[in-house]
Write a protein that holds these residues in place. Structure first.
Motif, PDB file in Angstrom:
ATOM      1  N   LEU A  89      56.914  65.787  54.087  1.00 59.14           N
ATOM      2  CA  LEU A  89      56.155  67.031  53.991  1.00 59.14           C
ATOM      3  C   LEU A  89      54.677  66.781  53.711  1.00 59.14           C
ATOM      4  CD1 LEU A  89      57.300  70.256  52.176  1.00 59.14           C
ATOM      5  CD2 LEU A  89      54.980  69.453  51.949  1.00 59.14           C
ATOM      6  N   LEU A  90      54.363  65.980  52.713  1.00 54.52           N
ATOM      7  CA  LEU A  90      52.954  65.759  52.360  1.00 54.52           C
ATOM      8  C   LEU A  90      52.204  65.038  53.476  1.00 54.52           C
ATOM      9  CD1 LEU A  90      53.128  64.863  48.557  1.00 54.52           C
ATOM     10  CD2 LEU A  90      52.486  67.034  49.626  1.00 54.52           C
ATOM     11  N   ALA A 134      51.394  67.655  55.998  1.00 51.66           N
ATOM     12  CA  ALA A 134      50.291  68.489  55.517  1.00 51.66           C
ATOM     13  C   ALA A 134      48.962  67.747  55.625  1.00 51.66           C
ATOM     14  CB  ALA A 134      50.558  68.922  54.080  1.00 51.66           C
ATOM     15  N   ARG A 177      46.722  73.173  55.202  1.00 54.11           N
ATOM     16  CA  ARG A 177      47.810  72.251  54.863  1.00 54.11           C
ATOM     17  C   ARG A 177      49.184  72.914  55.024  1.00 54.11           C
ATOM     18  NH1 ARG A 177      46.886  67.556  52.402  1.00 54.11           N
ATOM     19  NH2 ARG A 177      48.916  67.618  51.350  1.00 54.11           N
ATOM     20  N   GLU A 227      51.800  73.692  53.215  1.00 51.57           N
ATOM     21  CA  GLU A 227      52.945  72.931  52.736  1.00 51.57           C
ATOM     22  C   GLU A 227      54.209  73.778  52.663  1.00 51.57           C
ATOM     23  OE1 GLU A 227      52.070  70.764  49.145  1.00 51.57           O
ATOM     24  OE2 GLU A 227      50.149  70.028  49.925  1.00 51.57           O
ATOM     25  N   TRP A 274      55.553  73.985  56.203  1.00 46.16           N
ATOM     26  CA  TRP A 274      56.093  72.691  56.607  1.00 46.16           C
ATOM     27  C   TRP A 274      57.469  72.455  55.961  1.00 46.16           C
ATOM     28  CZ3 TRP A 274      55.242  69.591  60.456  1.00 46.16           C
ATOM     29  CH2 TRP A 274      53.963  69.438  61.003  1.00 46.16           C
TER      30      TRP A 274
END
Length: 287
Positions: A21-22, A25, A35, A37, A40
């Motif tokens: 995920l990060l 982003a 981003r 998040e 996502w």
């Protein structure tokens, strides 16, 4: 001596999951996108992510997500290539990989003007347009009178039946996530029958309105007005440009045009469902 890396066309494409995920982003941010998040997280849980790792160790070089609705439809979204690798054929290679995996499954996507030529080369055809709007909802022009209330657990089966009828494919794996994903979920009803539903979910500094599934434009307006009253944040939504009355009403209530995207399909058959009662997607990334 600097380390050598395989050519871009030989870098492996791998499945992405919630642990990425990060990195996804970060890739969005690299291309100047928000981003996102929260979004996502939903896409990686409900869909299948595909990505290429940067051989220099700088996260993801490219990514996209495919959300499947069974053998009759899948949606492609969040097709991103890091700026340092742009215009080197990476996006095309990732799309070829996704198309090969999909086989004969019809595929839909929302394309920007920059991405549309590539998708046309890959066999996608424009079937419509979608307009992104953003702004503080003023309620200057009231919605028609409809009964709208917060959804309850008892409504779920009726919501799923209505969504399947109008969307034209099974979105159970997405719709059942809405109570946890969205800040507010509303249903419209008449004579004990659910005639529409809509969600409001957080995305950076805005609240996104979507999906909006409704029997008619007046019901869609009532659902949106109810959700708008529940937040002080700006609203963001994507409306099919065929819904001219709804677009005019939203603009009269303070939302402004941000962008227009092409709705594209790669299929011998038309898009399933009833586009006259589909007013906004949950997110364009999921079709």
């Amino acid at each position: 001596m600097p380390l050598s890396h395989p050519p871009l066309d030989r870098l492996p494409i791998r499945r992405l999951g919630p642990d990425d995920l990060l990195a996804c982003a970060d890739l969005s941010e690299n291309r100047g996108w928000p981003r996102e998040e929260h979004k996502w997280g939903l896409l990686l849980a409900a869909g299948v992510g595909h990505g290429i790792d940067d051989p220099s160790g700088r996260g993801l070089l490219a990514a996209c997500v495919v959300t499947s609705y069974g053998p009759g439809l899948a949606a492609i979204g969040m097709v991103l290539v890091a700026e340092r690798y742009a215009r080197q054929g990476v996006g095309r290679r990732l799309m070829h990989h996704v198309l090969a995996e999909a086989g004969d499954t019809p595929l839909s996507l929302y394309a920007t003007s920059n991405g549309q030529p590539l998708y046309e080369e890959l066999g996608f055809t424009e079937i419509g347009r979608s307009e992104m709007l953003r702004g503080h909802f003023t309620a200057a022009e009231p919605a028609p009178g409809r009964t709208v209330r917060p959804a309850t657990a008892e409504d779920l089966q009726d919501v799923l039946r209505l969504d399947h009828e109008i969307f034209g494919a099974d979105r159970t794996h997405l719709i059942t996530r809405l109570p946890a994903f969205a800040d507010h979920l509303r249903v419209a009803e008449q004579d004990g029958e659910i005639t529409g539903f809509a969600a409001l979910w957080p995305n950076m500094d805005t609240h996104v309105v979507g999906p909006v599934i409704a029997r008619d434009p007046g019901t869609a307006q009532a659902l949106i007005a109810s959700l708008a009253a529940a937040t002080d944040r700006p609203l963001r939504t994507d409306i099919d440009t065929g819904h001219t009355g709804l677009l005019t009403w939203l603009k009269a209530n303070g939302l402004e045009h941000i962008a227009t995207n092409a709705v594209m399909l790669r299929s011998r058959a038309p898009l399933p469902g009833d586009r006259n009662r589909r007013f906004a997607p949950l997110t364009v990334a999921a079709g």
